[in-house]
Design a protein around this motif. Sequence first.
Motif, PDB file in Angstrom:
ATOM      1  N   LEU A 423       0.823  -1.208   0.000  1.00  0.00           N
ATOM      2  CA  LEU A 423       0.000   0.000   0.000  1.00  0.00           C
ATOM      3  C   LEU A 423       0.860   1.262   0.000  1.00  0.00           C
ATOM      4  N   LYS A 424       1.819   1.337   0.892  1.00  0.00           N
ATOM      5  CA  LYS A 424       2.656   2.532   0.969  1.00  0.00           C
ATOM      6  C   LYS A 424       3.592   2.630  -0.237  1.00  0.00           C
ATOM      7  N   GLY A 425       4.062   1.475  -0.717  1.00  0.00           N
ATOM      8  CA  GLY A 425       4.909   1.498  -1.900  1.00  0.00           C
ATOM      9  C   GLY A 425       4.171   1.966  -3.135  1.00  0.00           C
ATOM     10  N   ALA A 426       2.870   1.695  -3.202  1.00  0.00           N
ATOM     11  CA  ALA A 426       2.069   2.168  -4.338  1.00  0.00           C
ATOM     12  C   ALA A 426       2.018   3.684  -4.371  1.00  0.00           C
ATOM     13  N   VAL A 427       1.991   4.320  -3.207  1.00  0.00           N
ATOM     14  CA  VAL A 427       2.027   5.786  -3.145  1.00  0.00           C
ATOM     15  C   VAL A 427       3.363   6.295  -3.687  1.00  0.00           C
ATOM     16  N   ILE A 428       4.449   5.653  -3.271  1.00  0.00           N
ATOM     17  CA  ILE A 428       5.776   6.053  -3.756  1.00  0.00           C
ATOM     18  C   ILE A 428       5.858   5.886  -5.274  1.00  0.00           C
ATOM     19  N   PHE A 429       5.316   4.792  -5.791  1.00  0.00           N
ATOM     20  CA  PHE A 429       5.315   4.554  -7.232  1.00  0.00           C
ATOM     21  C   PHE A 429       4.543   5.645  -7.969  1.00  0.00           C
ATOM     22  N   GLY A 430       3.464   6.125  -7.367  1.00  0.00           N
ATOM     23  CA  GLY A 430       2.710   7.213  -7.978  1.00  0.00           C
ATOM     24  C   GLY A 430       3.527   8.481  -8.121  1.00  0.00           C
ATOM     25  N   HIS A 431       4.412   8.726  -7.179  1.00  0.00           N
ATOM     26  CA  HIS A 431       5.300   9.893  -7.246  1.00  0.00           C
ATOM     27  C   HIS A 431       6.484   9.657  -8.171  1.00  0.00           C
ATOM     28  N   GLN A 432       6.916   8.399  -8.284  1.00  0.00           N
ATOM     29  CA  GLN A 432       8.087   8.056  -9.105  1.00  0.00           C
ATOM     30  C   GLN A 432       7.757   6.900 -10.058  1.00  0.00           C
ATOM     31  N   PRO A 433       6.888   7.131 -11.019  1.00  0.00           N
ATOM     32  CA  PRO A 433       6.452   6.034 -11.898  1.00  0.00           C
ATOM     33  C   PRO A 433       7.547   5.485 -12.804  1.00  0.00           C
ATOM     34  N   LYS A 434       8.677   6.182 -12.928  1.00  0.00           N
ATOM     35  CA  LYS A 434       9.750   5.719 -13.798  1.00  0.00           C
ATOM     36  C   LYS A 434      10.888   5.054 -13.026  1.00  0.00           C
ATOM     37  N   ILE A 435      10.587   4.613 -11.805  1.00  0.00           N
ATOM     38  CA  ILE A 435      11.622   4.023 -10.960  1.00  0.00           C
ATOM     39  C   ILE A 435      12.082   2.664 -11.499  1.00  0.00           C
ATOM     40  N   ILE A 436      11.218   1.996 -12.261  1.00  0.00           N
ATOM     41  CA  ILE A 436      11.598   0.740 -12.922  1.00  0.00           C
ATOM     42  C   ILE A 436      12.130   1.077 -14.308  1.00  0.00           C
ATOM     43  N   SER A 437      13.322   0.586 -14.623  1.00  0.00           N
ATOM     44  CA  SER A 437      13.912   0.896 -15.929  1.00  0.00           C
ATOM     45  C   SER A 437      13.558  -0.145 -16.977  1.00  0.00           C
ATOM     46  N   SER A 438      13.344  -1.398 -16.554  1.00  0.00           N
ATOM     47  CA  SER A 438      13.009  -2.445 -17.521  1.00  0.00           C
ATOM     48  C   SER A 438      12.261  -3.564 -16.819  1.00  0.00           C
ATOM     49  N   ARG A 439      11.454  -4.267 -17.602  1.00  0.00           N
ATOM     50  CA  ARG A 439      10.743  -5.445 -17.110  1.00  0.00           C
ATOM     51  C   ARG A 439      10.943  -6.583 -18.097  1.00  0.00           C
ATOM     52  N   VAL A 440      10.662  -7.797 -17.632  1.00  0.00           N
ATOM     53  CA  VAL A 440      10.819  -8.996 -18.459  1.00  0.00           C
ATOM     54  C   VAL A 440       9.432  -9.458 -18.898  1.00  0.00           C
ATOM     55  N   SER A 441       9.270  -9.652 -20.190  1.00  0.00           N
ATOM     56  CA  SER A 441       7.962 -10.013 -20.735  1.00  0.00           C
ATOM     57  C   SER A 441       7.532 -11.402 -20.266  1.00  0.00           C
ATOM     58  N   ARG A 442       6.305 -11.512 -19.802  1.00  0.00           N
ATOM     59  CA  ARG A 442       5.773 -12.795 -19.357  1.00  0.00           C
ATOM     60  C   ARG A 442       5.304 -13.648 -20.522  1.00  0.00           C
ATOM     61  N   TYR A 443       5.056 -13.007 -21.660  1.00  0.00           N
ATOM     62  CA  TYR A 443       4.541 -13.731 -22.822  1.00  0.00           C
ATOM     63  C   TYR A 443       5.237 -13.261 -24.096  1.00  0.00           C
ATOM     64  N   THR A 444       5.053 -14.039 -25.148  1.00  0.00           N
ATOM     65  CA  THR A 444       5.353 -13.575 -26.495  1.00  0.00           C
ATOM     66  C   THR A 444       4.088 -12.909 -27.020  1.00  0.00           C
ATOM     67  N   TYR A 445       4.219 -11.660 -27.446  1.00  0.00           N
ATOM     68  CA  TYR A 445       3.065 -10.903 -27.951  1.00  0.00           C
ATOM     69  C   TYR A 445       3.136 -10.822 -29.471  1.00  0.00           C
TER      70      TYR A 445
END
Length: 575
Positions: A423-445
């Motif tokens: 819950l509290k981390g979601a607030v931080i993410f709202g202020h810093q939505p670009k904190i993640i630089s990359s993610r790994v795809s769960r599927y082939t699209y």
Amino acid sequence: MSHKTLVAAIDFGTTYSGFAFSFGHEFQADPLKISCTNHFHTRSGAGMSLKTPTCILFSPDQQFHSFGYEAEEKYSDLLMDGEHETWYYFQRFKMMLYSCPDLKRDTNLQTSDGKPFPAVKIFSSAIKYLVNKMLSAMGGKLAGIGHDDVHWVLTVPAIWDDKAKHFMRIAAEMAGIKGRNLLIALEPEAASFFCRYLPVEKLSDSGKSEISCFEPGKRYLVLDAGGGTVDITVHEVLHNGHLRELFKANGGPWGGTTVDEAYKEFLERLCGQKTFARLQRDFKDDFMDLIREFEVKKRTVSPELDQKVTLKIPITLHEAFQDEHGKSFREVVAERQDLHGKLVFAGDKMRVEPSLMKSFFEKTCDAIIDHLKGLFGKPELSGVTTILMVGGFSESPMLRHAIQTNFCRMRVVVPNEAGLAVLKGAVIFGHQPKIISSRVSRYTYGISVREPAQNGDPNELLIQEEDGRWTCRGHFYKHVEVGEEIPVGARSKGTVYFPSDKVHDGMKIAVYVSTEKDPKFIVDKGCTHLGEISVGGGRFQGVKVTLIFGGTELGVEAIDQDTGKVTNANFDFLE
């Protein structure tokens, strides 16, 4: 960083839900200054709570009545008065979005007695309640703040697919949240953001320097154990402080409620299927009380438990057993050799030996341990030295002990506020939505396209055109591959698509996902129809479609080839 004046987060959990918020100027001064206070009255008004049960009640005319503790209390009263049959009561309904393989806009949920109800109305009403409750709790702090100044964040499990996320977005918009002001946060990621800011003394009971797991170059696994699911992500800390995902989000339905299920299965074996079914059907209030009490008692179970645990067994169960079998429930249980010394009855109470109480955790803990062992055998997890445990179920001494025992070479970190980390981390993410630089795809699209027919094309995909040519209408045109690391906001190579008919008003493009790396056709093993991209309206000869990956939700852009202008395009994953 978000330019919103206020970030408000809703943690919509399987068993409990809540909200938190912080203002932009507060975040800049202290990221951990997040308002998350007691806003919910507990049952019978005995106190206040940070979260409220995820249960909802609708009146006989299908109008929202109450949510959380108030819904529990009202429904209990209806049960005792025998007036519940025309009402609609739902609890722990969030897991439906994980378990429903064919989720649609008009999907219904059913009450325990089989009455159907629109799922999207259940979710939107629940979100609307939490939104209004937060706005009410803020009171005078909202003076001068408009709707466009609020950036809403809604949490979802990272293992949810695109359909489930899309469903939650639709429900949130129905609840009054504007789409442009809504951000979907992945629960284990949010917890990770929160823990990165915690001082050492709040990150660990021991006060040791577990904070070092967030230093640049460090790799750690986030295990978010909630009520319904265990959600896992793996991160590496970059030198700029941002995070890189190392392995695709994963997990399974092994949350804290599965311990409750183990207890219910035990009782069913004890009294028989018919007796247990009657208890749930005819004595719902007693059954709800039985499960509520177990939920409380299970939190005290630890590996060191050496005293019997007392659990109330409603008299209605004894009576139902007597009616069904013509014997006393207590006497029959006492005669069972396999339970000798493990439990005894004293009045309406059942005294359970510690070993039996601990056994209710075994299946759940074993599933989590087995999954983690499989993960740590993956090359992508080499160099991971820390397991960060968050979520309400992570506060269970039984789960913590299981993790620490089986992964003794790992540093296992459980923050003091494990149940509020998401819950509290979601607030931080709202202020810093670009904190993640990359993610790994769960599927082939990919997108379904037509190609000239060739030998070996599946017969069911072949079609003869008006001019006599044969085409294959189901080639899988790949945009992103499963397991591929994708920078946030990465754009696939734009591809031009043409309408399949000469008379058209807009165009629909079918989107597919696959668990395989290189599918050739949309009917190949592992392929699933995800939904459609709607382009237009208007008429055009061709449109260049670009998919945007790496975010918590899939994005799309379409450019009219005639005009060069961006045209309207959006996803419809729910039909």
